[in-house]
Design a protein around this motif. Structure first.
Motif, short mmCIF file in Angstrom:
data_model
loop_
_atom_site.label_atom_id
_atom_site.label_comp_id
_atom_site.label_asym_id
_atom_site.label_seq_id
_atom_site.Cartn_x
_atom_site.Cartn_y
_atom_site.Cartn_z
N GLY A 176 0.60 -1.31 0.04
CA GLY A 176 0.11 0.13 -0.01
C GLY A 176 0.88 1.26 0.07
O GLY A 176 2.04 1.20 -0.45
N SER A 177 0.35 2.38 0.38
CA SER A 177 0.97 3.67 0.25
C SER A 177 0.88 4.50 1.45
O SER A 177 -0.08 4.62 1.99
CB SER A 177 0.63 4.58 -0.90
N ILE A 178 1.78 4.91 2.09
CA ILE A 178 2.01 5.92 3.09
C ILE A 178 2.46 7.32 2.83
O ILE A 178 3.68 7.31 2.27
CB ILE A 178 2.82 5.35 4.44
N LEU A 179 1.50 8.22 3.21
CA LEU A 179 1.91 9.56 3.15
C LEU A 179 2.51 10.22 4.36
O LEU A 179 1.38 10.39 5.15
CB LEU A 179 1.15 10.47 2.25
N PHE A 180 3.77 10.59 4.76
CA PHE A 180 3.87 10.90 6.00
C PHE A 180 4.19 12.79 6.04
O PHE A 180 4.80 13.31 5.08
CB PHE A 180 5.30 10.50 6.47
N LEU A 181 3.63 13.51 6.93
CA LEU A 181 3.87 14.73 7.24
C LEU A 181 4.22 15.09 8.70
O LEU A 181 3.82 14.69 9.50
CB LEU A 181 2.39 15.39 6.86
N PRO A 182 5.49 16.01 8.51
CA PRO A 182 6.16 16.05 9.83
C PRO A 182 5.38 17.31 10.60
O PRO A 182 4.30 17.65 10.15
CB PRO A 182 7.54 16.47 9.39
N GLY A 183 5.97 17.84 11.64
CA GLY A 183 5.48 18.59 12.65
C GLY A 183 6.07 19.99 12.30
O GLY A 183 6.51 20.35 11.47
N ARG A 184 5.72 21.03 13.40
CA ARG A 184 6.23 22.48 13.16
C ARG A 184 7.75 22.72 13.26
O ARG A 184 8.17 21.82 14.29
CB ARG A 184 5.59 23.24 14.31
N GLY A 185 8.30 23.14 12.39
CA GLY A 185 9.93 23.55 12.44
C GLY A 185 10.43 21.96 12.05
O GLY A 185 11.62 22.10 12.39
N ASP A 186 9.69 21.10 11.67
CA ASP A 186 10.38 19.83 11.54
C ASP A 186 10.63 19.68 9.79
O ASP A 186 10.58 20.58 9.18
CB ASP A 186 9.10 18.63 11.47
N PHE A 187 11.34 18.49 9.56
CA PHE A 187 11.78 18.27 8.03
C PHE A 187 11.85 16.55 8.34
O PHE A 187 12.10 15.84 9.13
CB PHE A 187 12.98 18.71 8.06
N TYR A 188 11.61 16.12 6.82
CA TYR A 188 11.65 14.63 6.66
C TYR A 188 12.64 13.93 6.94
O TYR A 188 12.70 12.86 7.36
CB TYR A 188 10.91 14.35 5.65
N GLU A 189 13.91 14.40 6.85
CA GLU A 189 15.12 13.76 7.23
C GLU A 189 15.17 13.25 8.64
O GLU A 189 15.81 12.23 8.92
CB GLU A 189 16.39 14.80 6.90
N LYS A 190 14.62 13.81 9.25
CA LYS A 190 14.42 13.41 10.76
C LYS A 190 13.90 11.87 10.93
O LYS A 190 14.17 11.36 12.00
CB LYS A 190 13.57 14.35 11.61
N TYR A 191 13.13 11.75 10.11
CA TYR A 191 12.23 10.52 10.14
C TYR A 191 12.62 9.35 9.03
O TYR A 191 11.90 8.61 8.91
CB TYR A 191 10.80 10.89 9.95
N LEU A 192 13.95 9.48 8.61
CA LEU A 192 14.39 8.65 7.39
C LEU A 192 14.37 6.94 7.97
O LEU A 192 13.88 6.26 7.37
CB LEU A 192 15.87 8.92 7.11
N GLU A 193 14.68 6.88 9.39
CA GLU A 193 14.68 5.43 9.90
C GLU A 193 13.11 4.94 9.79
O GLU A 193 13.12 3.78 9.40
CB GLU A 193 15.16 5.54 11.32
N THR A 194 12.12 5.56 10.21
CA THR A 194 10.79 5.05 10.16
C THR A 194 10.28 5.08 8.55
O THR A 194 9.69 4.02 8.52
CB THR A 194 9.95 5.83 10.82
N LEU A 195 10.66 5.90 7.90
CA LEU A 195 10.23 5.81 6.77
C LEU A 195 10.94 4.68 5.93
O LEU A 195 10.15 4.08 4.89
CB LEU A 195 10.40 7.12 6.00
N GLU A 196 12.24 4.65 5.99
CA GLU A 196 12.89 3.41 5.49
C GLU A 196 12.38 1.87 5.78
O GLU A 196 12.27 1.04 5.24
CB GLU A 196 14.37 3.47 5.48
N GLN A 197 11.94 1.77 7.21
CA GLN A 197 11.23 0.86 7.57
C GLN A 197 10.11 0.46 7.09
O GLN A 197 9.79 -0.70 6.59
CB GLN A 197 11.19 0.90 9.35
N TRP A 198 9.15 1.40 6.90
CA TRP A 198 8.02 1.34 6.25
C TRP A 198 8.27 0.69 4.68
O TRP A 198 7.38 -0.13 4.10
CB TRP A 198 7.01 2.50 6.18
N HIS A 199 9.23 1.27 4.15
CA HIS A 199 9.16 0.97 2.81
C HIS A 199 10.11 -0.48 2.54
O HIS A 199 9.66 -1.26 1.80
CB HIS A 199 10.65 1.74 2.13
N ARG A 200 10.84 -1.08 3.68
CA ARG A 200 11.24 -2.27 3.73
C ARG A 200 10.22 -3.42 4.01
O ARG A 200 10.23 -4.55 3.74
CB ARG A 200 12.42 -2.33 4.71
N ALA A 201 8.92 -2.82 4.60
CA ALA A 201 7.84 -3.71 4.83
C ALA A 201 7.01 -3.74 3.52
O ALA A 201 5.98 -4.43 3.69
CB ALA A 201 7.30 -3.22 5.91
#
Length: 320
Positions: free
Chosen positions: A44-69
């Motif tokens: 399936g597909s997941i669209l992730f949106l970060p918080g205030r002052g955030d950036f997606y680089e902080k969540y690469l670990e989680t995003l890559e885990q979902w991708h590997r799943a």
């Protein structure tokens, strides 16, 4: 399915399978995004949106885990944040004219993204991202199969005063000075991370340091305080969420992951929302977790990741 932290994931590198690009928001604003291809067969597909002052680089670990799943994964900036410009008068203060602007950006991204990715379609968001997703759900701007909200900013931590009083004070502050000016002090030196900031975000020193590393490598990601305009609009938007019937009409299965030790957003508001939503669920943490639950120590993070995976397996099963 691998639901445990993977030491082989480099949190300080863009994964080889991921592609960074931009998309055009309403009005032509260029917004950063990052995409991983779908698995084979796709989960399936997941669209992730970060918080205030955030950036997606902080969540690469989680995003890559979902991708590997097996998930097709996308993450995006908000306009005026991270590497997608600023809307205030300087390079670090976070400002927005209205939270509805972000909800409309999400409407546009969602329509394009959903049409080009495999089902089921999941929205995941952290902190302020969860707030904007909730506003978009209320406005029927998006129609995900399920939603995950991590430490959502459904209310802000702060003085124990009624929300209308807090909003009135914020409105006054936007009238006695420029709404774009910072609403709180960042540090003694402009651009310097405030002392004890880590105590608000994570017990994991290495994961916390990942953010500082990315800020140094990509200075355009650095953001400091929100503006008084942002604060006033946040309170106004929170009042819309708290309004009678606002959440009760949302049919989407929604998992809220929250911690009672959060000093940035209101855990009580998250608990209330989980109870008001017709298909709301809650995973609650205590003092073992600070605000950035997906960037916490392994025992906390494992419980969150496994709970999210179980929720998705149940409410958004594979369609192919």
């Amino acid at each position: 399915m691998d639901r445990s932290p993977s030491p082989s994931i480099d949190r300080r590198a863009i994964p080889a399978d991921a592609v960074e690009s931009t998309w055009a928001a309403p009005g032509g604003q260029s917004i950063r995004r990052i995409d991983w291809p779908a698995g084979n067969p796709p989960r399936g597909s997941i669209l992730f949106l970060p918080g205030r002052g955030d950036f997606y680089e902080k969540y690469l670990e989680t995003l890559e885990q979902w991708h590997r799943a097996g998930w097709r994964v996308t993450a995006s900036d908000w306009r005026g944040q991270a590497g997608s410009g600023r809307l205030g008068d300087d390079e670090v203060t976070g400002h927005i004219g209205d939270f509805a602007d972000w909800a409309e950006d999400l409407r546009s991204l969602w329509a394009e993204w959903k049409a080009s990715t495999p089902a089921p379609h999941i929205l995941a968001a952290h902190s302020m991202g969860g707030h904007v997703v909730m506003r978009a759900l209320m406005a029927h701007a998006v129609d995900p199969d399920a939603v995950i909200m991590i430490a959502p900013m459904l209310g802000m931590a702060g003085p124990p005063l009624p929300l209308p009083v807090l909003h009135t004070v914020a409105k006054l502050m936007t009238r006695i000075g420029k709404p774009t000016r910072p609403a709180w002090k960042w540090s003694e030196k402009p651009g310097e991370i405030p002392a004890r900031r880590r105590d608000l975000l994570s017990h994991d020193g290495e994961r916390y340091d990942d953010e500082l590393w990315w800020r140094e490598k990509r200075p355009e990601l650095v953001m400091g305080p929100g503006s008084w305009g942002w604060v006033e609009r946040a309170y106004a938007s929170s009042r819309a969420i708290e309004a009678k019937g606002a959440l009760e009409g949302i049919d989407t299965p929604i998992l809220i992951v929250s911690t009672s030790a959060d000093k940035l957003v209101s855990h009580e508001a998250a608990v209330r929302a989980a109870g008001r939503l017709p298909h709301g669920e809650l995973i609650a943490f205590g003092p073992e977790a600070h605000h950035e639950i997906l960037r916490e120590v392994d025992p906390v993070r494992d419980r969150a990741i496994n709970g999210i995976a179980e929720f998705l397996d149940r409410v958004a099963p594979r369609t192919t």
